[in-house]
Motif scaffolding. Sequence first.
Motif, short mmCIF file in Angstrom:
data_model
loop_
_atom_site.label_atom_id
_atom_site.label_comp_id
_atom_site.label_asym_id
_atom_site.label_seq_id
_atom_site.Cartn_x
_atom_site.Cartn_y
_atom_site.Cartn_z
N ILE A 133 0.80 -1.23 0.00
CA ILE A 133 0.00 0.00 0.00
C ILE A 133 0.84 1.28 0.00
O ILE A 133 0.30 2.35 -0.23
N CYS A 134 2.12 1.16 0.25
CA CYS A 134 3.01 2.33 0.19
C CYS A 134 3.76 2.30 -1.14
O CYS A 134 4.38 1.29 -1.47
N VAL B 273 -6.08 11.72 4.43
CA VAL B 273 -6.07 10.56 3.54
C VAL B 273 -7.53 10.19 3.28
O VAL B 273 -8.15 9.46 4.05
N LYS B 274 -8.08 10.70 2.17
CA LYS B 274 -9.50 10.53 1.87
C LYS B 274 -9.83 9.19 1.22
O LYS B 274 -10.98 8.77 1.25
N SER B 275 -8.83 8.52 0.64
CA SER B 275 -9.13 7.26 -0.05
C SER B 275 -8.93 6.04 0.85
O SER B 275 -8.96 4.92 0.38
N MET C 224 -9.01 -1.00 5.63
CA MET C 224 -7.60 -0.65 5.77
C MET C 224 -7.22 -0.18 7.17
O MET C 224 -6.06 0.08 7.44
N TYR C 225 -8.18 -0.07 8.07
CA TYR C 225 -7.89 0.48 9.39
C TYR C 225 -8.86 -0.06 10.43
O TYR C 225 -9.88 -0.65 10.10
N TYR C 226 -8.50 0.19 11.69
CA TYR C 226 -9.46 0.01 12.78
C TYR C 226 -9.29 1.16 13.76
O TYR C 226 -8.28 1.88 13.71
#
Length: 177
Positions: free
Chosen positions: A50-51, A160-162, A167-169
Amino acid sequence: MTNAELTEHNRKRRIYQIAFLVNDLEGAMKKWVELLRVGPWLVVEMNEKICKGVIEQGRPSTAPFRFYCATAMVGDIQIELIKHDFGVAAYEQWQARHGEGLHHIKEMIPDDRIDQVTAEFAEWGMPLIRAGHFLEDDHRYPDTIPLLGFQLELGNCVEVKSLTPDMYYIYPPEKEK
């Protein structure tokens, strides 16, 4: 620069983030929430998938790496907790020397100036040692430690709008009412 010029120059600058390396991310977030009332934390796994545009040890890299970032806002300052797993020399070397604790401060640099500012640091003997893009976020570590004694990060510090829900919690999880 004169003192007046320095004052004016620094009036426009913004320190956006203070970051800490931790060994136990959940434990660190729990302490920040319970002892300092800092949170909620947005937690993201960072890796080579993702980076993009990663620079590692001063060179472009597609090598595997993984670390976790947890971020929370305190007023206008973002606190970042980083749990490093593998593949990021800047974190490995720092932890080997210093253990857990403060790793870097991040200065907000607008997108239209970040290449120029990065080049200025290189001219001053502080070339990039780590950089990359996480979605809209551009982050760069010039090699500031030998000359300044601390790690500075440069970044555009944009929202980070996308980022998608997979992808997170969030920590702590929202309590049922």
